[in-house]
Structures are given as structure tokens and as C-alpha cells.
Design a protein around this motif. Structure first.
Motif, PDB file in Angstrom:
ATOM      1  N   LEU A 209       0.830  -1.204   0.000  1.00  0.00           N
ATOM      2  CA  LEU A 209       0.000   0.000   0.000  1.00  0.00           C
ATOM      3  C   LEU A 209       0.865   1.255   0.000  1.00  0.00           C
ATOM      4  O   LEU A 209       0.572   2.230  -0.704  1.00  0.00           O
ATOM      5  N   TYR A 210       1.926   1.232   0.777  1.00  0.00           N
ATOM      6  CA  TYR A 210       2.823   2.385   0.828  1.00  0.00           C
ATOM      7  C   TYR A 210       3.400   2.669  -0.559  1.00  0.00           C
ATOM      8  O   TYR A 210       3.406   3.819  -1.020  1.00  0.00           O
ATOM      9  N   GLN A 211       3.874   1.622  -1.224  1.00  0.00           N
ATOM     10  CA  GLN A 211       4.465   1.810  -2.546  1.00  0.00           C
ATOM     11  C   GLN A 211       3.429   2.342  -3.533  1.00  0.00           C
ATOM     12  O   GLN A 211       3.727   3.230  -4.346  1.00  0.00           O
ATOM     13  N   GLY A 212       2.207   1.815  -3.469  1.00  0.00           N
ATOM     14  CA  GLY A 212       1.168   2.277  -4.382  1.00  0.00           C
ATOM     15  C   GLY A 212       0.800   3.736  -4.178  1.00  0.00           C
ATOM     16  O   GLY A 212       0.742   4.522  -5.137  1.00  0.00           O
ATOM     17  N   PHE A 213       0.559   4.134  -2.930  1.00  0.00           N
ATOM     18  CA  PHE A 213       0.183   5.526  -2.670  1.00  0.00           C
ATOM     19  C   PHE A 213       1.356   6.480  -2.884  1.00  0.00           C
ATOM     20  O   PHE A 213       1.154   7.635  -3.261  1.00  0.00           O
ATOM     21  N   GLU A 214       2.572   5.999  -2.676  1.00  0.00           N
ATOM     22  CA  GLU A 214       3.739   6.813  -2.969  1.00  0.00           C
ATOM     23  C   GLU A 214       3.782   7.133  -4.466  1.00  0.00           C
ATOM     24  O   GLU A 214       4.076   8.271  -4.865  1.00  0.00           O
ATOM     25  N   GLU A 215       3.451   6.157  -5.305  1.00  0.00           N
ATOM     26  CA  GLU A 215       3.413   6.395  -6.754  1.00  0.00           C
ATOM     27  C   GLU A 215       2.262   7.327  -7.122  1.00  0.00           C
ATOM     28  O   GLU A 215       2.392   8.152  -8.037  1.00  0.00           O
ATOM     29  N   ILE A 216       1.144   7.192  -6.434  1.00  0.00           N
ATOM     30  CA  ILE A 216      -0.004   8.063  -6.695  1.00  0.00           C
ATOM     31  C   ILE A 216       0.346   9.515  -6.365  1.00  0.00           C
ATOM     32  O   ILE A 216      -0.109  10.450  -7.041  1.00  0.00           O
ATOM     33  N   GLY A 217       1.153   9.696  -5.325  1.00  0.00           N
ATOM     34  CA  GLY A 217       1.625  11.045  -5.022  1.00  0.00           C
ATOM     35  C   GLY A 217       1.226  11.587  -3.673  1.00  0.00           C
ATOM     36  O   GLY A 217       1.614  12.705  -3.311  1.00  0.00           O
ATOM     37  N   ARG A 218       0.475  10.812  -2.889  1.00  0.00           N
ATOM     38  CA  ARG A 218       0.115  11.261  -1.540  1.00  0.00           C
ATOM     39  C   ARG A 218      -0.121  10.048  -0.663  1.00  0.00           C
ATOM     40  O   ARG A 218      -0.729   9.067  -1.104  1.00  0.00           O
ATOM     41  N   LEU A 219       0.351  10.131   0.573  1.00  0.00           N
ATOM     42  CA  LEU A 219       0.196   9.011   1.495  1.00  0.00           C
ATOM     43  C   LEU A 219      -0.956   9.244   2.463  1.00  0.00           C
ATOM     44  O   LEU A 219      -1.112  10.348   2.988  1.00  0.00           O
ATOM     45  N   PRO A 220      -1.753   8.212   2.724  1.00  0.00           N
ATOM     46  CA  PRO A 220      -2.656   8.278   3.873  1.00  0.00           C
ATOM     47  C   PRO A 220      -1.834   8.105   5.144  1.00  0.00           C
ATOM     48  O   PRO A 220      -0.652   7.756   5.092  1.00  0.00           O
ATOM     49  N   HIS A 221      -2.435   8.352   6.291  1.00  0.00           N
ATOM     50  CA  HIS A 221      -1.797   7.993   7.547  1.00  0.00           C
ATOM     51  C   HIS A 221      -1.984   6.487   7.733  1.00  0.00           C
ATOM     52  O   HIS A 221      -3.111   6.008   7.812  1.00  0.00           O
ATOM     53  N   PHE A 222      -0.887   5.754   7.772  1.00  0.00           N
ATOM     54  CA  PHE A 222      -0.972   4.316   8.019  1.00  0.00           C
ATOM     55  C   PHE A 222      -0.861   4.067   9.528  1.00  0.00           C
ATOM     56  O   PHE A 222       0.064   4.570  10.185  1.00  0.00           O
ATOM     57  N   VAL A 223      -1.793   3.284  10.046  1.00  0.00           N
ATOM     58  CA  VAL A 223      -1.730   2.867  11.443  1.00  0.00           C
ATOM     59  C   VAL A 223      -1.587   1.350  11.466  1.00  0.00           C
ATOM     60  O   VAL A 223      -2.475   0.628  11.002  1.00  0.00           O
ATOM     61  N   GLY A 224      -0.442   0.882  11.949  1.00  0.00           N
ATOM     62  CA  GLY A 224      -0.212  -0.549  12.050  1.00  0.00           C
ATOM     63  C   GLY A 224      -0.875  -1.117  13.290  1.00  0.00           C
ATOM     64  O   GLY A 224      -0.803  -0.516  14.365  1.00  0.00           O
ATOM     65  N   VAL A 225      -1.532  -2.270  13.137  1.00  0.00           N
ATOM     66  CA  VAL A 225      -2.260  -2.883  14.248  1.00  0.00           C
ATOM     67  C   VAL A 225      -1.712  -4.279  14.520  1.00  0.00           C
ATOM     68  O   VAL A 225      -1.528  -5.077  13.594  1.00  0.00           O
ATOM     69  N   GLN A 226      -1.458  -4.547  15.791  1.00  0.00           N
ATOM     70  CA  GLN A 226      -1.014  -5.870  16.217  1.00  0.00           C
ATOM     71  C   GLN A 226      -1.759  -6.284  17.481  1.00  0.00           C
ATOM     72  O   GLN A 226      -2.437  -5.470  18.113  1.00  0.00           O
ATOM     73  N   SER A 227      -1.622  -7.545  17.840  1.00  0.00           N
ATOM     74  CA  SER A 227      -2.177  -8.033  19.106  1.00  0.00           C
ATOM     75  C   SER A 227      -1.221  -7.675  20.240  1.00  0.00           C
ATOM     76  O   SER A 227       0.002  -7.669  20.055  1.00  0.00           O
ATOM     77  N   THR A 228      -1.767  -7.394  21.416  1.00  0.00           N
ATOM     78  CA  THR A 228      -0.918  -7.127  22.581  1.00  0.00           C
ATOM     79  C   THR A 228      -0.054  -8.335  22.930  1.00  0.00           C
ATOM     80  O   THR A 228       0.953  -8.193  23.623  1.00  0.00           O
ATOM     81  N   LYS A 229      -0.435  -9.511  22.435  1.00  0.00           N
ATOM     82  CA  LYS A 229       0.325 -10.722  22.735  1.00  0.00           C
ATOM     83  C   LYS A 229       1.508 -10.931  21.794  1.00  0.00           C
ATOM     84  O   LYS A 229       2.346 -11.795  22.029  1.00  0.00           O
ATOM     85  N   CYS A 230       1.552 -10.152  20.729  1.00  0.00           N
ATOM     86  CA  CYS A 230       2.679 -10.229  19.779  1.00  0.00           C
ATOM     87  C   CYS A 230       2.750  -8.886  19.058  1.00  0.00           C
ATOM     88  O   CYS A 230       2.130  -8.700  18.018  1.00  0.00           O
ATOM     89  N   ALA A 231       3.505  -7.948  19.642  1.00  0.00           N
ATOM     90  CA  ALA A 231       3.477  -6.572  19.143  1.00  0.00           C
ATOM     91  C   ALA A 231       4.879  -5.988  18.948  1.00  0.00           C
ATOM     92  O   ALA A 231       5.181  -4.894  19.430  1.00  0.00           O
ATOM     93  N   PRO A 232       5.747  -6.661  18.201  1.00  0.00           N
ATOM     94  CA  PRO A 232       7.115  -6.137  18.030  1.00  0.00           C
ATOM     95  C   PRO A 232       7.158  -4.802  17.294  1.00  0.00           C
ATOM     96  O   PRO A 232       7.999  -3.954  17.594  1.00  0.00           O
ATOM     97  N   VAL A 233       6.264  -4.594  16.324  1.00  0.00           N
ATOM     98  CA  VAL A 233       6.255  -3.334  15.581  1.00  0.00           C
ATOM     99  C   VAL A 233       5.791  -2.192  16.473  1.00  0.00           C
ATOM    100  O   VAL A 233       6.366  -1.094  16.459  1.00  0.00           O
ATOM    101  N   VAL A 234       4.761  -2.428  17.256  1.00  0.00           N
ATOM    102  CA  VAL A 234       4.255  -1.399  18.172  1.00  0.00           C
ATOM    103  C   VAL A 234       5.336  -1.013  19.171  1.00  0.00           C
ATOM    104  O   VAL A 234       5.577   0.178  19.434  1.00  0.00           O
TER     105      VAL A 234
END
Length: 333
Positions: A209-234
């Protein structure tokens, strides 16, 4: 068409079996699939644009991108079609990959359509339904104990003369996933959504999605979602101590050490986004809410909705266009 290293810009042929340069950088496509004529349309399962369904929830309007309507029931079909189509075009006849389920089903199905032999490595605790679907496409299945990381390591160690059809590293796969961004843009009347809540395991959907919207020319705000039981990105995004891993019901985002963590964090921060973790109980509640609106989704999709509800718990402007992808069908539970 070639891969090139994001760091040192060295070029490699598409048929390379590795997706990391000698300098340590990761590859991208030298030429975008959106700019090139598709020379491999024969490798198809009848895919088409998926609906963007508006639904009211908590007094707010959310747009659900219905990727469960893809031929094998998940958004991974976008990447698999792009990847397998190109491999068939250049004469690859054997592939192998590691997966928690959806990517394995997608690659196995498109490989079957292309007449390419496929071997799939899966963690031994993946649901029987996911394994059954992969097997139905004629793929050889290898069950691996001790988690997702061991599964990846074994797939790479036993690759042999097969092409490593990685949905995590291969630029062709990400190039296919980015088509979702173009569809969302068109379905919103040529506008970019304000927010997209993306469930994150290995980050394939987010990076596409990031690559696609970057080509389009504007990014939405991306919010990554994980479980509290496995949240390395958060944890990494907010600079928190590492959360001890526990089993979560959202199995397709159950990735303890995402290999492309730096790219994931770059996409979230570049979009001025965020990362949020939700309890398994909130995921089940969101799944029930989706079902009551006619959407039977896998629990990973419910996690994304739970994240959106938590993020906007204090309210959401009426003019916000908020997209919640439904990455896979509830029939995979």
C-alpha cells in the motif's frame, strides 16, 4: 526487468534466488508493473477489483476493502499473481516458500495455474483449514516446529534448485499488492483516504500500500495494528521494551521478529502514522461487529477494526475517510 538494491543501486536479474544484496540492502523492481505491459495474463484465477464497502459503526463511517473476495480468499493473491506470472514468463518451473497460511495458499494456487511445482513450509501450529487449502492446490507441505522464524530458515536451507517465492522479500510480490492502493484511490473518486488501519505481521500489505500511494503522489496515515500478545512493531515504533511473546488468536500477524522491520517503521513514520496493539478480546468483539454487518472475516481483519475503534475512541471527524482492509475470509478460521 531487473531488481535493484535500494541501498547501493546494484542490479540483479529477476531470476535471482536471493533478495538481499551483498551490501545488505533489499531489492525493489527496476521497472514498475503498473508501467509495463502485462505479458503473462494467462496466469490468472479470474481475479478482479474488490469492493470497498461503507459501513456505519459506533456512529462513524468506515470503508472496508473486501480482499476476502480474491480467488483464494486473501489479499495475497495480488502478489502471487504478479510473482508467479513473471516466473512463468521467464521459465521458472519450481518454487518454494514459507508462510503462516494465506501466502502459501495464494502462491500454491497460482503456481498450479501456471504448471509450476510448489513446496510450502508452514509452522506446525497453523490452523488445519489453512493447510488443507494449500494441499488442495497440489503443493507439497512441510510442517516445521518452533515457530515462524524456524519455518523461514528451513525453507531457505532446503531451497535446492527451487526459486524462493518469498512474499516478504520479493519485490514482485509487493509490486502486485500495491494494486490495492490504486483501487482504493479510484473507488474513493480519485482521492486518498485519511487513514488506513493495517494489520501487521511481516508487513506485506503495508509495504504494498505504501508503494502504491507513494506512486499516486500522496500518502494516507498508516496505522499498524497488532495483538498485545505479539506486538514487536508497536514496541519498536514507540520505543517500548519488547513485549514477551504469547499466543494470539490473530495467527496470520503472529510474527515475533518481522524481517523487514526497518521498512515497516519507515512506512509508518513517513506517513505520519502510528502503531497500536489491541487485546484478543477486542479482536473477538470486532469480529462479532463485522459479522452483524454481513462481513465474515478472518481474525486478522477484526484486529484492524479493533485498532481503528481504539484509535478513534474519543471521536472521529465526520469528513475522515478511514479504510479498514479485510485481508482474508472468515472461512480460513
Amino acid at each position: 526487468m531487473h531488481f535493484f538494491c535500494e541501498q547501493c543501486k546494484k542490479e540483479y536479474p529477476v531470476a535471482t534466488h536471493s533478495f538481499q544484496c551483498e551490501c545488505g540492502g533489499l531489492f525493489r523492481l527496476y521497472q514498475s508493473a503498473m508501467d509495463a505491459k502485462d505479458v503473462h495474463d494467462k496466469v490468472t484465477l479470474g481475479e478482479m477489483p474488490t469492493p470497498l464497502l461503507p459501513r456505519m459503526m459506533d456512529g462513524r463511517r468506515f470503508y472496508f476493502k473486501m480482499e476476502d473476495r480474491q480467488p483464494t480468499g486473501s489479499f495475497k493473491d495480488r502478489g502471487a499473481k504478479r510473482l508467479i506470472g513473471e516466473l512463468a514468463h521467464i521459465g521458472i518451473d519450481k518454487v518454494a516458500l514459507d508462510t503462516a497460511g494465506n501466502a502459501g495458499a495464494a502462491v500454491a494456487a497460482y503456481a498450479a495455474a501456471a504448471g509450476i511445482a510448489c513446496r510450502v513450509y508452514v509452522p506446525d501450529d497453523v490452523s488445519a483449514e489453512r493447510v488443507k487449502q494449500i494441499a488442495a492446490y497440489g503443493a507439497d507441505i512441510v510442517r516445521v516446529p518452533n515457530g515462524r522464524a524456524h519455518t523461514m530458515a528451513m525453507a531457505q536451507e532446503e531451497l535446492g534448485d527451487a526459486y524462493y517465492a518469498s512474499h516478504i522479500y520479493n519485490p514482485l510480490f509487493i509490486d502486485g499488492v500495491k494494486s490495492m492502493a490504486y483501487e482504493i484511490y479510484d473507488q474513493l473518486g480519485g482521492t486518498v483516504p485519511d487513514y488506513i488501519f493495517v494489520p501487521i505481521g511481516n508487513g506485506t500489505m503495508l509495504l504494498g500500500l505504501y508503494q502504491g500511494f507513494e506512486e499516486i503522489g500522496r500518502l494516507p496515515h498508516f496505522v499498524g495494528v497488532q495483538s498485545t500478545k505479539c506486538a514487536p512493531v508497536v514496541d519498536a515504533f514507540h520505543g517500548l521494551p519488547r513485549t514477551p511473546y504469547r499466543h494470539t488468536i490473530a495467527e496470520t500477524i503472529r510474527v515475533e521478529d518481522p524481517p523487514r522491520m526497518e521498512a515497516i517503521l519507515w512506512a509508518l513514520r513517513s506517513s505520519q502514522g502510528d502503531a497500536i496493539a489491541v487485546e484478543d478480546g477486542a479482536i473477538l468483539t470486532a469480529a462479532k461487529a463485522l459479522g452483524e454487518r454481513g462481513i465474515y472475516a478472518e481474525l486478522t481483519a477484526a484486529a484492524a477494526l479493533a485498532g481503528a475503534r481504539a484509535f478513534f475512541a474519543e471521536g472521529m471527524p465526520d469528513n475522515y475517510r478511514v479504510v479498514v482492509p479485510i485481508p482474508g475470509s472468515g472461512l480460513k478460521r
